[in-house]
Design an enzyme around this catalytic site. Structure first.
Site, mmCIF file in Angstrom:
data_model
loop_
_atom_site.group_PDB
_atom_site.id
_atom_site.type_symbol
_atom_site.label_atom_id
_atom_site.label_comp_id
_atom_site.label_asym_id
_atom_site.label_seq_id
_atom_site.Cartn_x
_atom_site.Cartn_y
_atom_site.Cartn_z
ATOM 1 N N TYR A 148 0.925 -1.096 0.091
ATOM 2 C CA TYR A 148 0.013 0.036 -0.097
ATOM 3 C C TYR A 148 0.804 1.131 0.188
ATOM 4 C CZ TYR A 148 -3.021 3.605 1.850
ATOM 5 O OH TYR A 148 -3.851 4.865 2.073
ATOM 6 N N ALA A 150 3.903 1.510 -0.992
ATOM 7 C CA ALA A 150 4.382 1.589 -2.373
ATOM 8 C C ALA A 150 3.688 2.367 -3.242
ATOM 9 C CB ALA A 150 5.166 0.300 -2.895
HETATM 10 N N1 LIG Z 1 -8.550 6.268 6.006
HETATM 11 C C1 LIG Z 1 -7.382 6.762 6.022
HETATM 12 O O1 LIG Z 1 -6.783 6.760 7.440
HETATM 13 C C2 LIG Z 1 -6.590 7.371 5.021
HETATM 14 C C3 LIG Z 1 -5.458 7.787 5.266
HETATM 15 C C4 LIG Z 1 -4.420 8.445 3.996
HETATM 16 C C5 LIG Z 1 -4.975 8.189 2.843
HETATM 17 N N2 LIG Z 1 -6.172 7.763 2.585
HETATM 18 C C6 LIG Z 1 -6.629 7.424 1.221
HETATM 19 O O2 LIG Z 1 -7.905 8.197 1.151
HETATM 20 C C7 LIG Z 1 -8.594 7.561 0.010
HETATM 21 C C8 LIG Z 1 -10.048 7.379 0.551
HETATM 22 O O3 LIG Z 1 -9.770 6.599 1.683
HETATM 23 P P1 LIG Z 1 -11.031 6.075 2.717
HETATM 24 O O4 LIG Z 1 -10.593 5.962 4.131
HETATM 25 O O5 LIG Z 1 -12.151 7.146 2.549
HETATM 26 O O6 LIG Z 1 -11.483 4.905 2.029
HETATM 27 P P2 LIG Z 1 -13.190 3.967 1.993
HETATM 28 O O7 LIG Z 1 -13.814 4.689 3.002
HETATM 29 O O8 LIG Z 1 -12.815 2.561 2.018
HETATM 30 O O9 LIG Z 1 -13.542 4.458 0.767
HETATM 31 C C9 LIG Z 1 -12.995 4.292 -0.413
HETATM 32 C C10 LIG Z 1 -13.846 4.762 -1.752
HETATM 33 O O10 LIG Z 1 -13.142 4.230 -2.896
HETATM 34 C C11 LIG Z 1 -14.267 3.253 -3.557
HETATM 35 N N3 LIG Z 1 -13.786 2.375 -4.198
HETATM 36 C C12 LIG Z 1 -12.818 1.304 -3.621
HETATM 37 N N4 LIG Z 1 -12.653 0.470 -4.610
HETATM 38 C C13 LIG Z 1 -12.824 0.945 -5.661
HETATM 39 C C14 LIG Z 1 -12.845 0.386 -7.266
HETATM 40 N N5 LIG Z 1 -12.247 -0.672 -7.528
HETATM 41 N N6 LIG Z 1 -13.427 1.213 -7.938
HETATM 42 C C15 LIG Z 1 -13.983 2.291 -7.700
HETATM 43 N N7 LIG Z 1 -14.250 2.784 -6.471
HETATM 44 C C16 LIG Z 1 -13.523 1.981 -5.524
HETATM 45 C C17 LIG Z 1 -15.257 2.862 -2.520
HETATM 46 O O11 LIG Z 1 -16.457 2.408 -2.851
HETATM 47 P P3 LIG Z 1 -16.652 1.043 -3.228
HETATM 48 O O12 LIG Z 1 -16.250 -0.050 -2.216
HETATM 49 O O13 LIG Z 1 -18.103 0.854 -3.229
HETATM 50 O O14 LIG Z 1 -16.313 0.548 -4.467
HETATM 51 C C18 LIG Z 1 -15.284 4.248 -1.743
HETATM 52 O O15 LIG Z 1 -16.248 5.043 -2.169
HETATM 53 C C19 LIG Z 1 -7.940 6.239 -0.329
HETATM 54 O O16 LIG Z 1 -7.158 6.653 -1.374
HETATM 55 C C20 LIG Z 1 -7.009 5.886 0.969
HETATM 56 O O17 LIG Z 1 -5.776 5.328 0.495
HETATM 57 C C21 LIG Z 1 -6.873 7.216 3.601
#
Ligand SMILES: NC(=O)c1ccc[n+]([C@@H]2O[C@H](COP(=O)([O-])OP(=O)(O)OC[C@H]3O[C@@H](n4cnc5c(N)ncnc54)[C@H](OP(=O)(O)O)[C@@H]3O)[C@@H](O)[C@H]2O)c1
Length: 240
Positions: A148, A150
């Protein structure tokens, strides 16, 4: 009205990003594999300026169709927020091939292809903002998140190179690297891990998606016209 496309806008950080743009009057298009009560609510509330499609970012044909549909119905995309992503926790010696492929296919390859598609229109428009949601894990690492991390470090490299490619056409490209947020993605952290993160964070808490949206809106404003190729960290100070 500016058109914003947000990948993965159905929940978590993506939903907060969609909400913040809708609140400020933008037209917003988003997609994820499944809609949620939030996306249904927006469709009813903003039928003329919110578009949601159920699709997978790893499906290249679906991405192309999404961009065409957005441009036909709402207009040219001026802001792209590459938010969709997944995490998978496993020590490297134990991770299986599918998990590695899924992380790279979604976090990197899907994002590259969607950005390629949208950047073509931005080049004709001669303006645009691209924001890649990376992570502090790509900067400082975390045990069990090597692949992740990377992919997120890869996104930051993508940001810097693309900023150089697109700058002459008035398109900025930046990464926003959040710290640990309270979303579904971090639900797998156990209590001890959460407590340790909070203890190491100068501001003494996990982040909320709403802590990140202000910077994203700023990067889309005229105040950010001269900011490109940067990785901007929003993490309560944990990496300082
Ligand atoms: N949460 C954290 O602590 C954190 C920290 C740093 C960075 N981030 C980054 O922030 C971003 C959002 O994270 P989050 O925490 O909000 O995650 P999340 O709650 O799991 O939401 C992820 C979103 O991406 C969609 N998604 C996942 N796989 C997909 C696919 N194959 N095609 C299209 N849509 C897809 C999901 O909807 P579906 O499942 O319905 O597809 C959902 O809308 C990510 O890039 C994550 O790496 C998060």
């Amino acid at each position: 009205m500016k058109v914003v496309a947000v990948s993965g806008g159905s929940k978590g950080l993506g939903a907060a990003i969609v909400q913040s743009f809708l609140d400020r009057g933008y037209c917003v298009a988003s997609f994820s594999r499944r809609g949620t009560s939030k996306t249904e609510e927006w469709q009813q509330q903003f039928p003329d300026r919110f578009l949601f499609v159920e699709m997978d970012l790893t499906d290249n044909a679906a991405c192309k169709a999404f961009v065409s549909r957005v441009e036909d119905t709402l207009g040219p995309i001026e802001v792209l927020v590459n938010n969709a992503g997944m995490a998978h926790t496993s020590l490297l010696p134990l991770i299986d091939d599918d998990a590695i492929d899924n992380l790279v296919d979604l976090n990197l390859k899907g994002t590259f292809r969607l950005t390629r598609q949208v950047s073509r229109s931005m080049l004709s428009l001669k303006r645009g903002r691209i924001i890649n949601i990376s992570s502090i894990i790509g900067l400082s690492g975390y045990r069990g998140l090597s692949v992740y991390g990377a992919t997120k470090a890869g996104l930051d490299g993508f940001t810097r190179a693309l900023a150089r490619e697109l700058g002459a056409r008035n398109i900025t490209v930046n990464s926003v690297a959040p710290g640990y947020l309270t979303t579904e993605m971090t639900e797998e952290l156990n209590t001890a891990q959460s407590q340790q993160i909070v203890k190491r964070t100068p501001l003494g808490r996990l982040g909320d998606p709403a802590d990140i949206t202000g910077l994203i809106l700023f990067l889309c404003s005229d105040q950010a016209n001269f900011i490109t190729g940067q990785v901007l960290v929003v993490d309560g100070g944990i990496t300082c």
